[in-house]
Scaffold this active site. Structure first.
Site, short mmCIF file in Angstrom:
data_model
loop_
_atom_site.label_atom_id
_atom_site.label_comp_id
_atom_site.label_asym_id
_atom_site.label_seq_id
_atom_site.Cartn_x
_atom_site.Cartn_y
_atom_site.Cartn_z
N GLN A 179 20.23 0.63 -8.21
CA GLN A 179 19.16 -0.35 -8.12
C GLN A 179 17.95 0.07 -7.30
O GLN A 179 16.80 -0.12 -7.73
CB GLN A 179 19.69 -1.68 -7.55
CG GLN A 179 18.65 -2.77 -7.50
CD GLN A 179 19.16 -4.10 -7.00
OE1 GLN A 179 18.39 -5.00 -6.72
NE2 GLN A 179 20.46 -4.26 -6.89
N GLU A 210 23.71 -2.69 -0.82
CA GLU A 210 22.83 -3.82 -0.55
C GLU A 210 23.22 -4.63 0.69
O GLU A 210 22.45 -4.79 1.62
CB GLU A 210 22.81 -4.75 -1.78
CG GLU A 210 22.11 -6.08 -1.57
CD GLU A 210 20.63 -5.93 -1.29
OE1 GLU A 210 20.14 -6.63 -0.38
OE2 GLU A 210 19.97 -5.13 -1.95
N GLY A 216 6.93 -21.28 12.71
CA GLY A 216 6.54 -22.13 13.83
C GLY A 216 6.37 -23.60 13.47
O GLY A 216 6.18 -24.44 14.34
#
Length: 425
Positions: free
Chosen positions: A17, A139, A248
């Site tokens: 991949q 992964e 935030g």
């Protein structure tokens, strides 16, 4: 209309991949990507997670569009000689072999430079130089070692990996940028160079806000995290923050109408300070606009659980698209949780080429992700992935300028596959 990378030739030694993501992007931008595969086997993903027997899997087809395939036995002396000619005739070699594999094949950086001083050699590895540089990485390993897993999930639960392939595809994107940058520099210097991207580094780059928070933590609690408002002390490391917003602004995933039976009947809702008064009007709490416990962001921090519970009372009366329409009219940031089924059926994504339907000679039509990067003067045409070795003779003839006699000799030598494999074809 010419493509942005037209005239650039890529020698693609990638598999699975991370590497194919990179080379597919280059192909979408117009590069001629020549995928070198082992005779009779090819990229391992051709046979992985098959949904149609004896047909290239979606795993392979969705990562190898717009490429050409040549089968080559690089352990065969004639095959090795063909590879040397390909290196001389290509601009970039891309590989994601295990560490040292290219050297063991006899193609060290020095050897490649002898063959083609302008060649760019681009590599994806699991780790950069250091104690783990020889380790294999997949992964989820990359997500864990790059900081993503430790900061994903809920505070009282296990670390989690994300469904987005930020380790594999994310690193492929990083390497693609490195290659294009090296090609640009070559226009000034005329020289090739090595380009590398480590999966750990790529994941960490995508987790930069958490490294930001790690440093902020040394100067006091992270007051935008839910646990601050709940009076729970912070430890020495950035905690998992559930579905809190990383920017935030307090945010949560809230239930919408139908959540009892639909696992994706939810919406992401952000209580952004500039639209607080609009939020109060929408949910039917106009007095919160001036109430000292709710009017200011600092006052709301210890009450976020109660505030989102009240907002959820409202979202549960609307389906996610109704809620989104109402909130967007008032510039309140939100986003429905879209399932893969909903995304696959989204006609607007098909209109922009983000989702494409591709015709394949063996599996028929299938859906794939198109080029996520749009260039106004270099549109992307998504063509199907190649069959194994489909373009072998074409590449030998058109790229390397071999005559039919030479190609015939190569076939007999086993350089393009064993006689048994050729007979089977």
């Amino acid at each position: 209309m010419t493509k942005a990378l037209e005239g650039v030739r890529i020698l693609d030694f990638t598999h699975v991949q991370s590497g194919p993501t990179c080379t597919q992007l280059l192909a979408w931008f117009g590069a001629d990507v020549i995928k070198v595969e082992r005779p009779g086997v090819g990229d391992i993903t051709r046979g992985q997670l098959r949904d149609v027997p004896e047909v290239d899997s979606l795993y392979f087809t969705m990562l190898n569009h717009n490429k050409r395939s040549i089968t080559l036995d690089t352990k065969n002396q004639s095959g090795k000689a063909v590879l040397e000619e390909l290196i001389k005739n290509c601009d970039v070699l891309v590989e994601n072999f295990a560490p040292g594999a290219l050297d063991r094949m006899g193609f060290t950086w020095e050897r490649v430079q002898e063959l083609n001083p302008a060649m760019i050699v681009a590599s994806i590895k699991g780790f950069g130089p250091g104690p783990y540089q020889d380790c294999k990485v997949y992964e989820n390993v990359a997500q864990c070692t790059g900081g993503a897993a430790s900061t994903t999930g809920f505070r009282d639960g296990l670390p989690l990996v994300t469904g987005a392939q930020i380790g594999d595809s994310g690193t492929g994107l990083h390497l693609c940028l490195g290659i294009v940058t090296a090609l640009f520099q070559r226009t000034k210097t005329g020289r090739g160079q090595k380009v590398s991207a480590a999966m750990q580094d790529g994941v960490l780059n995508l987790c930069r806000v958490k490294l930001r928070d790690q440093q902020r933590l040394a100067h006091g609690p992270l007051n935008e995290y839910s646990q601050y408002g709940e009076g729970i002390e912070f430890g020495e490391s950035v905690p998992r923050a559930g579905n809190d917003s990383g920017g935030g602004q307090p945010g949560r995933i809230l239930k919408c109408k139908g959540w009892e039976t639909d696992p994706n009947a939810y919406i992401y809702f952000i209580t952004q300070a500039p639209v607080w008064e609009a939020i109060c009007d929408v949910i039917g709490e106009p007095e919160w606009k001036t109430h000292p416990d709710y009017a200011k962001p600092v006052a709301r921090l210890p009450r976020l659980n109660a505030i989102f519970a009240r907002i959820e009372e409202w979202t549960m009366t609307k389906d996610k698209f109704e809620a989104m329409a109402i909130l967007n009219d008032r510039d309140i940031p939100c986003g429905p949780i879209l399932s893969m089924k909903e995304i696959a059926e989204d006609q607007s994504l098909r209109a922009t080429g983000t989702i494409v339907e591709v015709e394949h000679p063996e599996r028929g039509n299938y859906l794939s992700v198109g080029n996520p990067i749009k260039l106004s003067d270099s549109p992307t045409d998504v063509t199907r992935s190649p069959l194994l070795g489909e373009h072998t003779d074409e590449i030998l003839r058109d790229v390397l300028r071999f005559d039919e006699r030479t190609i015939d000799e190569l076939q007999k030598s086993g350089a393009l596959g064993t006689p048994q494999q050729l007979a089977a074809e």
